[in-house]
Design an enzyme around this catalytic site. Structure first.
Site, PDB file in Angstrom:
ATOM      1  N   ASP A 147      -0.177   5.191   0.980  1.00 50.09           N
ATOM      2  CA  ASP A 147      -0.378   6.191   2.039  1.00 50.09           C
ATOM      3  C   ASP A 147      -0.432   5.532   3.409  1.00 50.09           C
ATOM      4  O   ASP A 147      -1.244   4.637   3.646  1.00 50.09           O
ATOM      5  CB  ASP A 147      -1.656   6.983   1.784  1.00 50.09           C
ATOM      6  CG  ASP A 147      -1.556   7.794   0.505  1.00 50.09           C
ATOM      7  OD1 ASP A 147      -0.597   8.585   0.410  1.00 50.09           O
ATOM      8  OD2 ASP A 147      -2.382   7.614  -0.394  1.00 50.09           O
ATOM      9  N   ASP A 190       0.864  -1.173   0.000  1.00 45.16           N
ATOM     10  CA  ASP A 190       0.000   0.000   0.000  1.00 45.16           C
ATOM     11  C   ASP A 190       0.914   1.241   0.000  1.00 45.16           C
ATOM     12  O   ASP A 190       2.123   1.127   0.237  1.00 45.16           O
ATOM     13  CB  ASP A 190      -0.869  -0.045   1.258  1.00 45.16           C
ATOM     14  CG  ASP A 190      -1.595   1.252   1.505  1.00 45.16           C
ATOM     15  OD1 ASP A 190      -2.278   1.727   0.585  1.00 45.16           O
ATOM     16  OD2 ASP A 190      -1.478   1.799   2.618  1.00 45.16           O
TER      17      ASP A 190
HETATM   18  C1  XBP Z   1      -5.154   6.351   0.901  1.00 42.60           C
HETATM   19  C2  XBP Z   1      -6.264   7.170   0.398  1.00 42.60           C
HETATM   20  C3  XBP Z   1      -6.063   8.182  -0.640  1.00 42.60           C
HETATM   21  C4  XBP Z   1      -5.415   9.481  -0.240  1.00 42.60           C
HETATM   22  C5  XBP Z   1      -5.727  10.552  -1.239  1.00 42.60           C
HETATM   23  O1  XBP Z   1      -4.939   5.284   0.029  1.00 42.60           O
HETATM   24  O2  XBP Z   1      -7.379   6.947   0.814  1.00 42.60           O
HETATM   25  O3  XBP Z   1      -7.340   8.480  -1.090  1.00 42.60           O
HETATM   26  O4  XBP Z   1      -5.893   9.913   1.019  1.00 42.60           O
HETATM   27  O5  XBP Z   1      -5.311  10.225  -2.518  1.00 42.60           O
HETATM   28  P1  XBP Z   1      -3.821   4.116   0.232  1.00 42.60           P
HETATM   29  P2  XBP Z   1      -6.079  10.806  -3.826  1.00 42.60           P
HETATM   30  O6  XBP Z   1      -3.500   4.007   1.692  1.00 42.60           O
HETATM   31  O7  XBP Z   1      -4.505   2.889  -0.338  1.00 42.60           O
HETATM   32  O8  XBP Z   1      -2.637   4.498  -0.586  1.00 42.60           O
HETATM   33  O9  XBP Z   1      -6.531  12.203  -3.508  1.00 42.60           O
HETATM   34  O10 XBP Z   1      -5.065  10.762  -4.936  1.00 42.60           O
HETATM   35  O11 XBP Z   1      -7.243   9.887  -4.096  1.00 42.60           O
HETATM   36 MG    MG Z   2      -2.886   3.221   3.477  1.00 47.21          MG
END
Ligand code: XBP
Ligand code: MG
Length: 250
Positions: free
Chosen positions: A11, A9
């Protein structure tokens, strides 16, 4: 089954990026003259909905902010601006890698494992963070990058993991997912993939039931992780060998 791939993953797992996302959202709202500002507490709730466009839509639908209905048609443009601002902030050094991530990616590649990304965040954000963490060719270290709108249903749906597995040409039992959130854990488990969870600033306290291991982070030899649940109590840093062992014992 032999372990053949690690699927990361982005973020919260590779780096603590959500504060940078929140800043980019808020700066974009202000720039567009929208009197909206997401506090950390509100953002924690809004994070239940993955994907930035989906999150703004959910905010308008559930919190009825001033100018909300008129802004609905502008969400794609608003989000495109947010994505540009986010990359600028990351390029300027906004997010540091979490412990053990760079090491584990390098060890996995050195041992012939495939490494991949499965995320709800937008593709340009992934490129920005991989360059910041791994250097100018960062994204070339990853065999498959599954990101953003390549699937219509975002996490907790399993689709992005299924998409990534298809591209890797592997079965679920041949991979381990690395995640930080309940939505991510559900998505990985829904695709039949074992998952190691390292809770992040915004996901601490969520329900990670079903994880192979829950650890404070991936750990380093000189900075061991704290074991929180599941397997892995005997070790201090996650290696490909440890992951193989944990998967076989599961
Ligand atoms: C985390 C998320 C993302 C970011 C924002 O996703 O929910 O939506 O907060 O990104 P992960 P965008 O942990 O799966 O990476 O604004 O580009 O959607
Ligand atoms: Mg995440």
């Amino acid at each position: 089954m032999t372990l053949r791939a690690l699927i990361f993953d982005v973020d919260g797992t590779l780096a603590e990026t959500e504060e940078t996302h929140r800043q980019a959202f808020n700066e974009t709202f202000a720039k567009r003259g929208l009197p909206w500002s997401w506090t950390a507490d509100n953002y924690r709730r809004l994070l239940e909905v993955t994907g930035g466009k989906e999150r703004i839509r959910h905010f308008i639908a559930t919190q009825n902010p001033p100018g909300g209905p008129d802004a609905i048609s502008a969400i794609p443009a608003l989000h495109a601006e947010k994505t540009i601002r986010y990359a600028e902030l990351i390029d300027a050094g906004a997010a540091a890698a979490r412990p053990g991530v760079v090491r584990l990616v390098q060890e996995a590649r050195a041992e012939g494992l495939k490494v991949a990304i499965a995320t709800t965040t937008s593709q340009p954000n992934v490129v920005a963070i991989l360059r910041a963490m791994f250097g100018p060719d960062g994204e070339s270290l990853f065999d498959v990058i599954g990101a953003g709108d390549v699937v219509p249903r975002k996490k907790p749906a399993p689709d992005i993991f299924q998409w990534t597995l298809r591209r890797l040409n592997l079965s679920p039992a041949e991979a381990i997912a690395l995640e930080d959130s309940a939505n991510g854990v559900q998505a990985a488990l829904g695709a039949g993939i074992a998952v190691v969870t390292t809770p992040s600033l915004y996901s601490i306290g969520q329900d990670f039931t079903g994880s192979l291991a829950v650890l404070s982070d991936l750990g380093e030899p000189d900075r061991p992780y704290r074991h929180l649940a599941g397997t892995g109590a005997e070790s201090g840093w996650v290696t490909p060998a440890a992951l193989r062992y944990w998967l076989a014992a599961a």
